[in-house]
Design an enzyme around this catalytic site. Structure first.
Site, PDB file in Angstrom:
ATOM      1  N   SER A  60       0.809  -1.225   0.000  1.00  0.00           N
ATOM      2  CA  SER A  60       0.000   0.000   0.000  1.00  0.00           C
ATOM      3  C   SER A  60       0.837   1.267   0.000  1.00  0.00           C
ATOM      4  O   SER A  60       0.402   2.302  -0.515  1.00  0.00           O
ATOM      5  CB  SER A  60      -0.948  -0.003   1.213  1.00  0.00           C
ATOM      6  OG  SER A  60      -0.217  -0.193   2.410  1.00  0.00           O
ATOM      7  N   GLY A 104      -2.050  -4.426   0.830  1.00  0.00           N
ATOM      8  CA  GLY A 104      -2.235  -5.681   1.554  1.00  0.00           C
ATOM      9  C   GLY A 104      -1.266  -6.783   1.177  1.00  0.00           C
ATOM     10  O   GLY A 104      -1.242  -7.834   1.820  1.00  0.00           O
ATOM     11  N   ASN A 143       3.419  -5.697   5.624  1.00  0.00           N
ATOM     12  CA  ASN A 143       2.247  -6.513   5.979  1.00  0.00           C
ATOM     13  C   ASN A 143       2.651  -7.814   6.661  1.00  0.00           C
ATOM     14  O   ASN A 143       1.916  -8.331   7.509  1.00  0.00           O
ATOM     15  CB  ASN A 143       1.393  -6.789   4.735  1.00  0.00           C
ATOM     16  CG  ASN A 143       0.667  -5.548   4.261  1.00  0.00           C
ATOM     17  OD1 ASN A 143      -0.024  -4.898   5.032  1.00  0.00           O
ATOM     18  ND2 ASN A 143       0.851  -5.185   3.000  1.00  0.00           N
ATOM     19  N   ASP A 152      -2.896   8.025   7.993  1.00  0.00           N
ATOM     20  CA  ASP A 152      -3.297   7.230   9.164  1.00  0.00           C
ATOM     21  C   ASP A 152      -2.004   6.692   9.789  1.00  0.00           C
ATOM     22  O   ASP A 152      -0.916   7.112   9.405  1.00  0.00           O
ATOM     23  CB  ASP A 152      -4.299   6.123   8.797  1.00  0.00           C
ATOM     24  CG  ASP A 152      -3.746   5.128   7.775  1.00  0.00           C
ATOM     25  OD1 ASP A 152      -2.530   4.840   7.804  1.00  0.00           O
ATOM     26  OD2 ASP A 152      -4.526   4.628   6.940  1.00  0.00           O
ATOM     27  N   HIS A 161       0.078   4.769   6.832  1.00  0.00           N
ATOM     28  CA  HIS A 161       0.132   5.242   5.446  1.00  0.00           C
ATOM     29  C   HIS A 161       0.489   6.721   5.390  1.00  0.00           C
ATOM     30  O   HIS A 161       0.128   7.484   6.281  1.00  0.00           O
ATOM     31  CB  HIS A 161      -1.207   5.016   4.733  1.00  0.00           C
ATOM     32  CG  HIS A 161      -1.577   3.579   4.611  1.00  0.00           C
ATOM     33  ND1 HIS A 161      -2.599   3.011   5.334  1.00  0.00           N
ATOM     34  CD2 HIS A 161      -1.031   2.592   3.863  1.00  0.00           C
ATOM     35  CE1 HIS A 161      -2.684   1.718   5.033  1.00  0.00           C
ATOM     36  NE2 HIS A 161      -1.739   1.436   4.148  1.00  0.00           N
TER      37      HIS A 161
END
Length: 199
Positions: free
Chosen positions: A29, A61, A90, A170, A173
Site C-alpha cells: 500500500s 495488503g 504486511n 493514518d 500510510h
C-alpha cells in the site's frame, strides 16, 4: 591512505539509469499510494522527478510472498532497468515468520537481478510498541540483505515519513505530502548510489 574498514560491505557503484527507462516499484500500500490520489503515490512523484517511466507495482495488503509470486510476470511484461523493492510491512503487521519474510525479500532481489535489472532495496519500519508512540526505526533485516547481496539500500525513508503525523493519512500510510517527501529522499539515495545521473 583512507581506512579500509567497511569497504567490503559497500555495494559497487551502480550504472546510471537513463531518462525514459522503465523502472518497476514493487511493494504494497505504501507503493500503491493508499492515503492519497494515484498521481500523488511515490512512483508517480518519482517519475516526475527523474524522467523515468515508473511502473507502480504496489498492491495494498500484499505480503512478501504475494509480491514474489507477482514478480516474474511484472519482469516479463515491463523488462525494467531498475526494480525498487519495498515490501514486508504486511508480513510484520501480521506477525508472519521473520525468516520466511527475509527469504522472500532476498529472493525478490535475486530474481530481479537475474532478469537483468538493477535493484534498490527500501527499508521498511519495524512495528514495535515504540512505533505506536511515533518512534520508528528500520527493520534490521533490510540492511543485512543489502549487505549480503551488495545492493544499495534506501534507509529511513518510511521510518522518517511515518514518524511525522503531518505526513501521514493514518498510522501506517502516508498522505500526499508524505509520498512527496519519500520520493525526494529516494532521489537523493538514487543519486548517491549512481543509479540516477546528475548532481
Amino acid at each position: 591512505m583512507a581506512p579500509l574498514a567497511g569497504c567490503g560491505r559497500k555495494p559497487p557503484r551502480a550504472q546510471a539509469i537513463p531518462s525514459g527507462a522503465t523502472v518497476l516499484a514493487l511493494g504494497d500500500s505504501l507503493t500503491s499510494g493508499v492515503g492519497a490520489s494515484a498521481d500523488s503515490a511515490y512512483p508517480a512523484v518519482l517519475q516526475r522527478l527523474t524522467g523515468w517511466k515508473v511502473v507502480n507495482g504496489g498492491i495494498s495488503g500484499d505480503t512478501s510472498a504475494q509480491a514474489l509470486q507477482r514478480l516474474p510476470d511484472l519482469l516479463q511484461q515491463h523488462q525494467p532497468a531498475l526494480v525498487i523493492v519495498g515490501i514486508g510491512g504486511n508480513d510484520f503487521l501480521r506477525r508472519q515468520s521473520a525468516s520466511a519474510t527475509r527469504a522472500n525479500v532476498r529472493q525478490i532481489c535475486e530474481l530481479a537481478r537475474a532478469a537483468g535489472a538493477q535493484v534498490l532495496l527500501v527499508a521498511v519500519p519495524e512495528f514495535t510498541v515504540m512505533a505506536t508512540l511515533g518512534q520508528l526505526s528500520d527493520h534490521a533485516m533490510y540492511a543485512e540483505i543489502a549487505s549480503e547481496l551488495r545492493i544499495p539500500l534506501h534507509r529511513k525513508g518510511w521510518s522518517g515519513v511515518l514518524a511525522d503525523a503531518t505526513l501521514r493519512s493514518d498510522q501506517i500510510h502516508a498522505n500526499a505530502a508524505g509520498y512527496e517527501r519519500f520520493a525526494q529522499g529516494l532521489v537523493e539515495t538514487l543519486r548517491a548510489t549512481g543509479l540516477l545521473a546528475g548532481a
